[in-house]
Design a protein around this motif. Structure first.
Motif, PDB file in Angstrom:
ATOM      1  N   THR A  19       0.850  -1.183   0.000  1.00 24.96           N
ATOM      2  CA  THR A  19       0.000   0.000   0.000  1.00 24.96           C
ATOM      3  C   THR A  19       0.885   1.232   0.000  1.00 24.96           C
ATOM      4  N   GLN A  20       0.594   2.153  -0.892  1.00 22.03           N
ATOM      5  CA  GLN A  20       1.484   3.291  -1.073  1.00 22.03           C
ATOM      6  C   GLN A  20       0.906   4.543  -0.417  1.00 22.03           C
ATOM      7  N   ALA A  21       1.783   5.307   0.237  1.00 19.30           N
ATOM      8  CA  ALA A  21       1.380   6.558   0.874  1.00 19.30           C
ATOM      9  C   ALA A  21       2.535   7.540   0.823  1.00 19.30           C
ATOM     10  N   ALA A  22       2.209   8.826   1.033  1.00 19.55           N
ATOM     11  CA  ALA A  22       3.198   9.886   0.809  1.00 19.55           C
ATOM     12  C   ALA A  22       3.062  10.993   1.845  1.00 19.55           C
ATOM     13  N   PRO A  23       4.035  11.135   2.757  1.00 14.60           N
ATOM     14  CA  PRO A  23       4.069  12.319   3.622  1.00 14.60           C
ATOM     15  C   PRO A  23       4.611  13.525   2.858  1.00 14.60           C
ATOM     16  N   HIS A  74       3.078  18.286   7.136  1.00 18.43           N
ATOM     17  CA  HIS A  74       1.763  18.921   7.163  1.00 18.43           C
ATOM     18  C   HIS A  74       0.667  18.092   6.486  1.00 18.43           C
ATOM     19  N   GLY A  75       0.986  16.882   6.020  1.00 16.30           N
ATOM     20  CA  GLY A  75      -0.058  16.027   5.459  1.00 16.30           C
ATOM     21  C   GLY A  75       0.492  14.701   4.990  1.00 16.30           C
ATOM     22  N   VAL A  76      -0.377  13.672   4.966  1.00 14.88           N
ATOM     23  CA  VAL A  76      -0.015  12.362   4.440  1.00 14.88           C
ATOM     24  C   VAL A  76      -1.113  11.924   3.471  1.00 14.88           C
ATOM     25  N   PHE A  77      -0.712  11.418   2.315  1.00 15.21           N
ATOM     26  CA  PHE A  77      -1.627  11.086   1.224  1.00 15.21           C
ATOM     27  C   PHE A  77      -1.604   9.589   0.916  1.00 15.21           C
ATOM     28  N   ASP A  78      -2.760   9.059   0.523  1.00 10.08           N
ATOM     29  CA  ASP A  78      -2.822   7.740  -0.097  1.00 10.08           C
ATOM     30  C   ASP A  78      -2.484   7.879  -1.573  1.00 10.08           C
ATOM     31  N   MET A  79      -1.743   6.904  -2.113  1.00  5.22           N
ATOM     32  CA  MET A  79      -1.414   6.871  -3.537  1.00  5.22           C
ATOM     33  C   MET A  79      -1.941   5.551  -4.089  1.00  5.22           C
ATOM     34  N   ARG A  80      -3.107   5.588  -4.691  1.00  8.71           N
ATOM     35  CA  ARG A  80      -3.789   4.377  -5.131  1.00  8.71           C
ATOM     36  C   ARG A  80      -3.541   4.124  -6.612  1.00  8.71           C
ATOM     37  N   LYS A  81      -3.134   2.905  -6.933  1.00  3.97           N
ATOM     38  CA  LYS A  81      -2.851   2.544  -8.316  1.00  3.97           C
ATOM     39  C   LYS A  81      -4.091   1.968  -9.002  1.00  3.97           C
ATOM     40  N   ASP A  82      -4.034   1.938 -10.339  1.00  6.89           N
ATOM     41  CA  ASP A  82      -5.142   1.379 -11.102  1.00  6.89           C
ATOM     42  C   ASP A  82      -5.080  -0.150 -11.077  1.00  6.89           C
ATOM     43  N   ALA A  83      -6.010  -0.767 -11.793  1.00  5.34           N
ATOM     44  CA  ALA A  83      -6.132  -2.228 -11.745  1.00  5.34           C
ATOM     45  C   ALA A  83      -4.888  -2.942 -12.260  1.00  5.34           C
ATOM     46  N   TYR A 143      -6.679  12.389   0.100  1.00  5.39           N
ATOM     47  CA  TYR A 143      -6.258  13.115   1.300  1.00  5.39           C
ATOM     48  C   TYR A 143      -7.459  13.319   2.205  1.00  5.39           C
ATOM     49  N   PRO A 144      -7.286  13.056   3.509  1.00  3.26           N
ATOM     50  CA  PRO A 144      -6.094  12.540   4.189  1.00  3.26           C
ATOM     51  C   PRO A 144      -5.941  11.024   3.998  1.00  3.26           C
ATOM     52  N   ALA A 145      -4.736  10.521   4.251  1.00  5.09           N
ATOM     53  CA  ALA A 145      -4.468   9.093   4.085  1.00  5.09           C
ATOM     54  C   ALA A 145      -5.299   8.282   5.075  1.00  5.09           C
ATOM     55  N   ARG A 146      -5.748   7.113   4.615  1.00  3.05           N
ATOM     56  CA  ARG A 146      -6.500   6.227   5.509  1.00  3.05           C
ATOM     57  C   ARG A 146      -6.179   4.751   5.286  1.00  3.05           C
ATOM     58  N   THR A 147      -5.380   4.436   4.258  1.00  2.00           N
ATOM     59  CA  THR A 147      -5.139   3.027   3.938  1.00  2.00           C
ATOM     60  C   THR A 147      -3.978   2.431   4.717  1.00  2.00           C
ATOM     61  N   VAL A 148      -3.210   3.260   5.402  1.00  4.39           N
ATOM     62  CA  VAL A 148      -2.132   2.743   6.250  1.00  4.39           C
ATOM     63  C   VAL A 148      -2.364   3.240   7.674  1.00  4.39           C
ATOM     64  N   PRO A 149      -2.070   2.416   8.677  1.00  3.25           N
ATOM     65  CA  PRO A 149      -2.297   2.821  10.073  1.00  3.25           C
ATOM     66  C   PRO A 149      -1.466   4.028  10.464  1.00  3.25           C
ATOM     67  N   GLU A 150      -1.926   4.736  11.495  1.00  3.50           N
ATOM     68  CA  GLU A 150      -1.214   5.902  11.983  1.00  3.50           C
ATOM     69  C   GLU A 150       0.219   5.558  12.373  1.00  3.50           C
ATOM     70  N   SER A 151       0.424   4.365  12.953  1.00  5.04           N
ATOM     71  CA  SER A 151       1.775   3.976  13.362  1.00  5.04           C
ATOM     72  C   SER A 151       2.702   3.842  12.161  1.00  5.04           C
ATOM     73  N   VAL A 152       2.168   3.362  11.035  1.00  5.97           N
ATOM     74  CA  VAL A 152       2.974   3.227   9.818  1.00  5.97           C
ATOM     75  C   VAL A 152       3.246   4.605   9.223  1.00  5.97           C
ATOM     76  N   GLN A 153       2.245   5.481   9.265  1.00  6.22           N
ATOM     77  CA  GLN A 153       2.482   6.849   8.799  1.00  6.22           C
ATOM     78  C   GLN A 153       3.611   7.502   9.587  1.00  6.22           C
ATOM     79  N   GLN A 154       3.652   7.264  10.892  1.00  5.45           N
ATOM     80  CA  GLN A 154       4.711   7.836  11.715  1.00  5.45           C
ATOM     81  C   GLN A 154       6.079   7.259  11.347  1.00  5.45           C
ATOM     82  N   ARG A 155       6.117   5.975  10.994  1.00  5.98           N
ATOM     83  CA  ARG A 155       7.381   5.391  10.531  1.00  5.98           C
ATOM     84  C   ARG A 155       7.840   6.068   9.245  1.00  5.98           C
ATOM     85  N   MET A 156       6.902   6.322   8.319  1.00  2.00           N
ATOM     86  CA  MET A 156       7.250   7.016   7.085  1.00  2.00           C
ATOM     87  C   MET A 156       7.818   8.399   7.371  1.00  2.00           C
ATOM     88  N   ILE A 157       7.202   9.083   8.300  1.00  2.33           N
ATOM     89  CA  ILE A 157       7.633  10.428   8.653  1.00  2.33           C
ATOM     90  C   ILE A 157       9.030  10.393   9.265  1.00  2.33           C
TER      91      ILE A 157
END
Length: 428
Positions: free
Chosen positions: A210-214, A226-235, A245-259
């Motif tokens: 699952t892709q996301a972007a701080p 100042h924000g974290v985004f979901d990056m959803r791919k096509d089929a 926006y805002p991201a919801r496909t990855v848990p908050e703990s994973v978002q913090q790891r990305m940050i």
């Protein structure tokens, strides 16, 4: 006092987004060079572009207070060079190139955040025996060390596909690689990164998840997100269909790891007084976090989404940092709870014969207020001849949507696809 802010390749869409920003004393926007020269030109002479930009700034009757860049190369490196010459806050050119150059960035990622770096190998696409030196199992990605978006990036499954991909790369890599070499000549590039200069390519391990972007900033050594985004791919799994926006496909703990990983990397490369957005892949089954890339600017793809959800464009942060101010960004003060940038894709080559009319777009916007529609093609254009397209689909239009929840957002997207008619003449 009103501040003069120069934006390379400023578009009317960007102007509208920046006008949502409230800066004490006000600001006056100026386009530095133009979109065609910086984005859609058939070829780039970096030194000539830089001289033209210098001449424009010197001719300006007033103080130059800030220079901000939101486009990829060559804009991304013109801005820090000019900012340094005018004594303005900006990242150093070398710290920007350390992320712009995909091989250099991977080497530095391996030093600073090794747990998040896929396997990679550098190779010369002009070497007929290049594949012999790549000890990665198929399939893997091949890509130049510098290209726009996913242009010239290919997933290859065998030697035949590798040969086809490198043939395409050899034919097209010079458009970006040659001016990129002009910039690399300005800094000291490590020996392990030099290879074939801007014409070097990477083979990289394919990672999934699952892709996301701080997105955030580094200003006077202080790191902020100042924000974290979901990056959803096509089929197909190759191309982006949504930025949510805002991201919801990855848990908050994973978002913090990305940050946290983004901060470690940026400090390692010496990046300061600039903005960034970083892209990650999270494998839910294994818990593995992969760093895809770090871009040294805000993402303009995020700008309207910030307006819709938070009430102000992320240009506010970019302008604050470029003016040497502490960046500020409102939180959840916008009209919508969720927002998305969505692509209108087409998966076959063809000649465009019809695009949506202004009346059709206006009718859509009456149904879905605040929707932004940006048509990317014109009648008469052949899709395969468009610049800056990824190899797996053609982008016909970009939509910016807002809604009360994600279900309504998806319905809005599907209704927009049906309401925006494109027609094509098929080609062999």
């Amino acid at each position: 006092m009103t501040k003069n802010v120069f934006v390379p390749g400023l578009t009317e869409l960007q102007r509208g987004e920046i006008e949502t920003v409230d800066i004490a004393g006000g600001l006056r926007l100026h386009s530095l060079l133009d979109y065609d020269a910086l984005i859609s030109a058939e070829e780039f002479d970096f030194e000539e572009l830089l001289d033209r930009a210098r001449a424009q700034l010197r001719a300006f009757d007033g103080p130059v207070d800030a220079i901000i860049a939101h486009w990829d190369f060559p804009t991304s490196v013109i801005a820090p060079i000019l900012a340094a010459e005018w004594g303005l806050p900006s990242p150093s050119l070398e710290s920007v190139l350390r992320s712009e150059h995909k091989l250099w960035s991977r080497v530095l990622q391996r030093e600073s955040v090794p747990e998040c770096v896929p396997e990679f190998r550098a190779f010369d696409p002009f070497d007929p025996a290049a594949l012999d030196g790549i000890d990665l199992p198929f399939p893997f990605w091949v890509k130049p060390v510098k290209a726009h978006s996913s242009q010239l990036g290919f997933e290859v499954h065998d030697a035949e596909e590798f040969a086809a991909a490198t043939a395409t790369i050899r034919a097209e890599i010079g458009r970006i690689a040659d001016p990129f070499d002009q910039v690399l000549a300005r800094v000291q590039v490590p020996a392990e990164v030099q290879m074939a200069g801007g014409r070097t390519c990477l083979a990289e391990q394919i990672v999934t998840g699952t892709q996301a972007a701080p997105e955030g900033s580094m200003a006077d050594g202080r790191y902020r997100v100042h924000g974290v985004f979901d990056m959803r791919k096509d089929a197909t799994g190759h191309s982006f269909a949504h930025l949510d926006y805002p991201a919801r496909t990855v848990p908050e703990s994973v978002q913090q790891r990305m940050i946290e990983v983004s901060e470690r990397y940026l400090r390692h490369v010496g990046y300061d007084n600039g903005c960034f957005n970083s892209e990650f892949m999270w494998d839910e089954d294994t818990g593995k976090l992969w760093l895809i890339e770090v871009n040294t600017r805000i993402s303009q793809s995020h700008s309207d989404l910030f307006v819709k959800v938070d009430g102000t464009s992320n240009h506010a942060v970019a302008i604050d940092v470029a003016l040497g101010r502490e960046p500020e960004m409102p939180y959840r003060q916008g009209e919508f709870a969720v927002a998305a940038q969505c692509m209108v894709p087409h998966f076959r080559d063809g000649i465009v014969t019809r695009v949506p009319t202004a009346e059709e777009i206006t009718a859509l916007q009456r149904t879905f207020p605040r929707t932004v529609v940006r048509i990317e093609v014109e009648p008469g254009q052949r899709l395969s001849e468009l610049h800056n397209q990824d190899p797996y689909r053609y982008k016909l239009a970009t939509l910016y949507l807002g809604a009360a929840d994600h279900a309504a957002l998806e319905r809005c997207y599907q209704d927009c696809l049906e309401a925006l008619p494109f027609e094509f003449e098929e080609v062999d």
